[in-house]
Design an enzyme around this catalytic site. Structure first.
Site, PDB file in Angstrom:
ATOM      1  N   ALA A 142       0.825  -1.297  -0.188  1.00  0.00           N
ATOM      2  CA  ALA A 142      -0.138  -0.046   0.082  1.00  0.00           C
ATOM      3  C   ALA A 142       0.875   1.451  -0.146  1.00  0.00           C
ATOM      4  O   ALA A 142       1.757   1.458   0.638  1.00  0.00           O
ATOM      5  CB  ALA A 142      -0.945   0.195   1.263  1.00  0.00           C
ATOM      6  N   HIS A 143       0.546   2.161  -0.705  1.00  0.00           N
ATOM      7  CA  HIS A 143       1.261   3.404  -0.618  1.00  0.00           C
ATOM      8  C   HIS A 143       0.200   4.567  -1.371  1.00  0.00           C
ATOM      9  O   HIS A 143      -0.367   4.373  -2.230  1.00  0.00           O
ATOM     10  CB  HIS A 143       2.384   3.623  -1.410  1.00  0.00           C
ATOM     11  CG  HIS A 143       2.301   3.178  -2.970  1.00  0.00           C
ATOM     12  ND1 HIS A 143       1.983   1.669  -3.239  1.00  0.00           N
ATOM     13  CD2 HIS A 143       2.195   3.624  -4.103  1.00  0.00           C
ATOM     14  CE1 HIS A 143       1.923   1.508  -4.468  1.00  0.00           C
ATOM     15  NE2 HIS A 143       2.036   2.749  -5.153  1.00  0.00           N
ATOM     16  N   LEU A 144       0.324   5.782  -0.502  1.00  0.00           N
ATOM     17  CA  LEU A 144      -0.743   6.914  -0.933  1.00  0.00           C
ATOM     18  C   LEU A 144       0.321   7.866  -1.776  1.00  0.00           C
ATOM     19  O   LEU A 144       1.624   8.062  -1.539  1.00  0.00           O
ATOM     20  CB  LEU A 144      -1.002   7.447   0.300  1.00  0.00           C
ATOM     21  CG  LEU A 144      -2.051   6.892   0.990  1.00  0.00           C
ATOM     22  CD1 LEU A 144      -1.503   6.222   2.241  1.00  0.00           C
ATOM     23  CD2 LEU A 144      -3.248   7.643   1.354  1.00  0.00           C
TER      24      LEU A 144
END
Length: 193
Positions: A142-144
């Site tokens: 996950a990464h924003l």
């Protein structure tokens, strides 16, 4: 001349008859097809897992928090394109802990504030691509994204040529943003490695 309406470039190469100049960016092939292309997102090979184990400058890390870190995107859309990642190898928001989600949003917020002070953008794109079908380049971790935008920053290159011209080196951007990142609070400057 190499056909109806074609001319030659100053280097003597034929120019296409459609009137467009061509901007060749072969250096991008390391991302498209070469060694920088992420083909496996197992925890052992994931760049978001291996990067924080080394020096910040090598991994383009701008800030280390308790559960998440902030790094520059190696293939940015614009100068200052940040990624906020949990240290743990989890695929999406639903698998992140409440503490990871809370810190990730705080780091996105601080990232916007730092970019406003350091780069003076006129807007931002923020978000998360979850899964390969949604366009996640590294779907297993996950990464924003925090992408600074400026009025008129999108010209014909991204739309027509699928090319982005970036006026600043990643190392220079990392140093500028790391220096502008606020210190204090409960975050550790060293973070997990």
């Amino acid at each position: 001349m190499t056909g109806a309406g074609a001319t030659e470039t100053p280097d003597g190469f034929p120019r296409e008859a459609d009137g467009y100049e061509r901007l060749w960016t072969p250096h991008r092939m390391v991302y498209v097809d070469g060694p920088a292309k992420v083909t496996s997102t197992t925890e052992r090979e994931c760049p978001f897992c291996t990067g924080p184990r080394g020096p910040d400058a090598d991994a383009l890390i701008v800030h280390r928090g308790r559960t998440c870190f902030v790094a520059l995107n190696l293939f940015p859309y614009n100068p200052g394109h940040l990624l906020v990642c949990p240290y743990r190898h989890v695929p999406d928001l639903t698998t992140m802990t409440a503490a990871e989600r809370a810190e990730a949003i705080e780091l996105v917020t601080t990232g916007i504030e730092v970019l406003r002070a350091a780069k003076r953008p006129t807007g931002f794109n923020t978000g998360m691509n979850t899964g390969e079908g949604a366009g996640a380049g590294i779907a297993g971790h996950a990464h924003l994204h925090v992408v600074p935008r400026w009025d008129g920053d999108a010209n014909f290159l991204p739309i027509i040529a699928r090319t982005k011209a970036l006026p600043e080196l990643l190392g220079d951007t990392r140093e500028q943003l790391a220096a502008a990142w606020p210190t204090g609070g409960e975050e550790s400057a060293d973070g997990p490695r």
